[in-house]
Design a protein around this motif. Structure first.
Motif, PDB file in Angstrom:
ATOM      1  N   HIS A 100      16.777  44.431 -30.341  1.00 10.39           N
ATOM      2  CA  HIS A 100      18.101  44.980 -30.054  1.00 10.39           C
ATOM      3  C   HIS A 100      18.429  46.180 -30.932  1.00 10.39           C
ATOM      4  N   GLU A 101      17.434  46.715 -31.661  1.00 10.82           N
ATOM      5  CA  GLU A 101      17.719  47.708 -32.700  1.00 10.82           C
ATOM      6  C   GLU A 101      18.392  48.955 -32.135  1.00 10.82           C
ATOM      7  N   LEU A 102      19.402  49.440 -32.884  1.00 12.53           N
ATOM      8  CA  LEU A 102      20.093  50.693 -32.604  1.00 12.53           C
ATOM      9  C   LEU A 102      19.903  51.618 -33.797  1.00 12.53           C
ATOM     10  N   LYS A 103      19.765  52.910 -33.537  1.00  9.95           N
ATOM     11  CA  LYS A 103      19.427  53.844 -34.616  1.00  9.95           C
ATOM     12  C   LYS A 103      20.644  54.520 -35.240  1.00  9.95           C
ATOM     13  N   GLY A 104      21.767  54.616 -34.525  1.00  8.21           N
ATOM     14  CA  GLY A 104      22.845  55.449 -35.014  1.00  8.21           C
ATOM     15  C   GLY A 104      24.018  54.752 -35.649  1.00  8.21           C
ATOM     16  N   CYS A 105      24.059  53.431 -35.626  1.00  9.09           N
ATOM     17  CA  CYS A 105      25.298  52.729 -35.947  1.00  9.09           C
ATOM     18  C   CYS A 105      25.683  52.791 -37.422  1.00  9.09           C
ATOM     19  N   ILE A 106      24.718  52.683 -38.314  1.00  6.07           N
ATOM     20  CA  ILE A 106      25.048  52.759 -39.737  1.00  6.07           C
ATOM     21  C   ILE A 106      25.510  54.166 -40.090  1.00  6.07           C
ATOM     22  N   ASN A 107      24.896  55.176 -39.482  1.00  4.84           N
ATOM     23  CA  ASN A 107      25.366  56.536 -39.692  1.00  4.84           C
ATOM     24  C   ASN A 107      26.777  56.729 -39.143  1.00  4.84           C
ATOM     25  N   ASP A 108      27.075  56.098 -38.016  1.00  3.54           N
ATOM     26  CA  ASP A 108      28.440  56.140 -37.485  1.00  3.54           C
ATOM     27  C   ASP A 108      29.429  55.637 -38.527  1.00  3.54           C
ATOM     28  N   ALA A 109      29.093  54.513 -39.142  1.00  2.00           N
ATOM     29  CA  ALA A 109      29.981  53.917 -40.139  1.00  2.00           C
ATOM     30  C   ALA A 109      30.171  54.855 -41.325  1.00  2.00           C
ATOM     31  N   LYS A 110      29.092  55.452 -41.810  1.00  4.97           N
ATOM     32  CA  LYS A 110      29.193  56.366 -42.953  1.00  4.97           C
ATOM     33  C   LYS A 110      30.018  57.602 -42.605  1.00  4.97           C
ATOM     34  N   CYS A 111      29.814  58.116 -41.403  1.00  2.93           N
ATOM     35  CA  CYS A 111      30.571  59.298 -40.990  1.00  2.93           C
ATOM     36  C   CYS A 111      32.052  58.974 -40.825  1.00  2.93           C
ATOM     37  N   ASN A 118      38.206  61.896 -46.463  1.00  2.00           N
ATOM     38  CA  ASN A 118      38.363  63.326 -46.710  1.00  2.00           C
ATOM     39  C   ASN A 118      39.361  64.023 -45.790  1.00  2.00           C
ATOM     40  N   LYS A 119      39.597  63.454 -44.614  1.00  4.38           N
ATOM     41  CA  LYS A 119      40.521  64.084 -43.674  1.00  4.38           C
ATOM     42  C   LYS A 119      41.882  63.399 -43.665  1.00  4.38           C
ATOM     43  N   PHE A 120      41.887  62.073 -43.815  1.00  2.84           N
ATOM     44  CA  PHE A 120      43.141  61.319 -43.674  1.00  2.84           C
ATOM     45  C   PHE A 120      43.566  60.622 -44.963  1.00  2.84           C
ATOM     46  N   ASN A 121      42.877  60.917 -46.061  1.00  3.19           N
ATOM     47  CA  ASN A 121      43.288  60.458 -47.397  1.00  3.19           C
ATOM     48  C   ASN A 121      43.343  58.931 -47.529  1.00  3.19           C
ATOM     49  N   PHE A 122      42.406  58.250 -46.911  1.00  2.45           N
ATOM     50  CA  PHE A 122      42.288  56.806 -47.126  1.00  2.45           C
ATOM     51  C   PHE A 122      41.626  56.578 -48.483  1.00  2.45           C
ATOM     52  N   PRO A 123      42.181  55.728 -49.346  1.00  2.00           N
ATOM     53  CA  PRO A 123      41.500  55.416 -50.609  1.00  2.00           C
ATOM     54  C   PRO A 123      40.183  54.674 -50.334  1.00  2.00           C
ATOM     55  N   GLU A 124      39.129  55.040 -51.044  1.00  2.70           N
ATOM     56  CA  GLU A 124      37.851  54.344 -50.840  1.00  2.70           C
ATOM     57  C   GLU A 124      37.970  52.861 -51.139  1.00  2.70           C
ATOM     58  N   SER A 125      38.833  52.510 -52.100  1.00  2.00           N
ATOM     59  CA  SER A 125      39.009  51.105 -52.446  1.00  2.00           C
ATOM     60  C   SER A 125      39.703  50.323 -51.349  1.00  2.00           C
ATOM     61  N   ALA A 126      40.302  51.019 -50.378  1.00  2.00           N
ATOM     62  CA  ALA A 126      41.010  50.357 -49.282  1.00  2.00           C
ATOM     63  C   ALA A 126      40.187  50.366 -48.006  1.00  2.00           C
ATOM     64  N   ILE A 127      38.890  50.670 -48.118  1.00  2.00           N
ATOM     65  CA  ILE A 127      37.988  50.658 -46.960  1.00  2.00           C
ATOM     66  C   ILE A 127      36.943  49.578 -47.171  1.00  2.00           C
ATOM     67  N   LEU A 128      36.901  48.634 -46.274  1.00  2.00           N
ATOM     68  CA  LEU A 128      35.922  47.547 -46.325  1.00  2.00           C
ATOM     69  C   LEU A 128      34.788  47.895 -45.373  1.00  2.00           C
ATOM     70  N   MET A 129      33.628  48.183 -45.929  1.00  7.21           N
ATOM     71  CA  MET A 129      32.466  48.617 -45.156  1.00  7.21           C
ATOM     72  C   MET A 129      31.501  47.456 -44.968  1.00  7.21           C
ATOM     73  N   LEU A 130      31.103  47.207 -43.719  1.00  5.19           N
ATOM     74  CA  LEU A 130      30.126  46.165 -43.420  1.00  5.19           C
ATOM     75  C   LEU A 130      28.934  46.790 -42.711  1.00  5.19           C
TER      76      LEU A 130
END
Length: 371
Positions: A100-111, A118-130
């Motif tokens: 089921h592998e997908l190549k772009g999804c982790i890059n989507d998350a990083k972008c 950088n555009k909407f001023n979300f604090p990094e500490s307020a972003i939960l990345m999975l």
């Protein structure tokens, strides 16, 4: 599984059989089983203990709720501390080393994280990345961790808060037997462990992050997955009529089940209609591949085309129609992070149309886009 209260934030955790401690994915506190309020889930009806062959098993009564919950699966205990006026859950799943592998999804998350910070001023500490690249196993995008992240996103939110849920991964459908779906299918998201733990259906997503949302709180969902048009089960879907103008379709269930909010505002952009699939590419390495929908969403913002929600939707659809589709897997978009954020593609086209749904209809040509 045993239910265990986190010794710090009191969030409900699932303790695997045989384990004597567990670490909370949100506050990272370690809870020993002695600190817990643990319950064995009730066995199936008709179950009899193997040591008491003729005596039926009666589960203990559930503990009292510490506070009423607007949705069924909410963790018990006080709400967690507010993590800022802007919060986000970003989930990218590659299903690496599987068919089921997908190549772009982790890059989507990083972008998406780059855009929010950088555009909407979300604090990094307020972003939960999975995603699978996270060192913390509680940040891996398995079903229990995604559920926990969604609970975290909405709990403790207050008027003026802006929330974002971004998902890039597989989506699917399951037969609906309640009559609530116009096409007869529930839409689903596929966690990393969906083959053993099952998918997350649209009813649960709606119940978790839509219905409890209070007045004055805004949630944007960006879902880059197949069959994702109504994956938040929102009551209204934006369609283009024969004259080329956007109109709202009423998707409220005939059963009368409430699918709206508790006064808040939810707007969802999804990669395609419920009967369509979303593009991913395997033509190049994971470093440069991205999903078509996430690309078109970010590009519309970076190009200044996201003035209103109608303009945003038009820009996204135009980008995908004009995208080169001669890449691997029948289509997709390949670009570096910088190119993705600052420039665009050209060429053929993809067979998917981004969708817009909301808890309430509004004038898409007049309402300014904002996160």
């Amino acid at each position: 599984m045993l239910l265990v209260d986190c010794s710090n934030c009191r969030r409900a955790l699932e303790l695997p059989p045989g384990a004597h401690s567990i670490r909370c994915a949100i506050c990272h506190a370690v809870t020993r089983i002695a600190d817990s309020r643990s319950l064995q889930p009730p066995p199936p009806q008709g179950f009899y203990s193997s040591t008491h062959q003729h005596q039926p098993y009666y589960p203990p009564p559930p503990p009292p709720f510490t506070a009423p919950s607007p949705y069924n699966h909410a963790p018990r205990g006080p709400p967690p501390a507010v993590h800022g006026r802007k919060r986000a859950v970003i989930c990218g799943i590659s299903y690496r080393n599987s068919r089921h592998e997908l190549k772009g999804c982790i890059n989507d998350a990083k972008c998406m994280k780059y855009l929010l910070v950088n555009k909407f001023n979300f604090p990094e500490s307020a972003i939960l990345m999975l995603n699978e690249e996270e060192a913390d196993p509680y940040r891996h995008p398995i079903k229990s961790n995604i559920r926990m992240a969604l609970y975290w996103l909405v709990q403790g939110c207050q008027p003026g808060d802006s929330l974002v849920f971004h998902y890039s991964g597989h989506g699917s459908q399951k037969r609906n037997y309640t009559g609530d779906e116009i096409d007869g299918y529930d839409e689903t998201l596929c966690p990393l462990d969906f083959q053993t733990q099952g998918m997350i259906i649209d009813d649960e997503i709606n119940e978790t992050i839509v219905r409890p949302l209070p007045r004055g709180v805004k949630l944007h969902a960006i879902i880059d997955a197949c069959h994702s048009g109504t994956v938040l089960d929102l009551p209204f879907l934006c369609r283009m009529d024969r004259t080329g103008r956007y109109v709202w379709e009423d998707h409220r269930p005939r059963s009368g089940v409430w699918k709206g909010t508790s006064g808040g505002e939810v707007i969802s952009f999804s990669g395609c209609d419920d009967n369509q699939t979303s593009a991913d590419t395997d033509a190049l390495s994971r470093i440069t591949s991205t999903g078509a929908m996430t690309y078109s969403f970010i590009q519309a913002i970076e190009r200044g085309q996201a003035t209103t929600y109608g303009a945003m939707l038009n820009a996204m659809r135009s980008t995908i129609r004009n995208t080169d589709d001669d890449l691997g897997g029948g289509g997709g978009i390949v670009t570096s992070l910088l190119t993705m954020l600052l420039t665009g593609g050209s060429g053929g086209g993809l067979r998917q149309e981004p969708q817009l749904t909301a808890n309430e209809p509004f004038d898409v040509y007049a309402k300014p886009f904002s996160i």
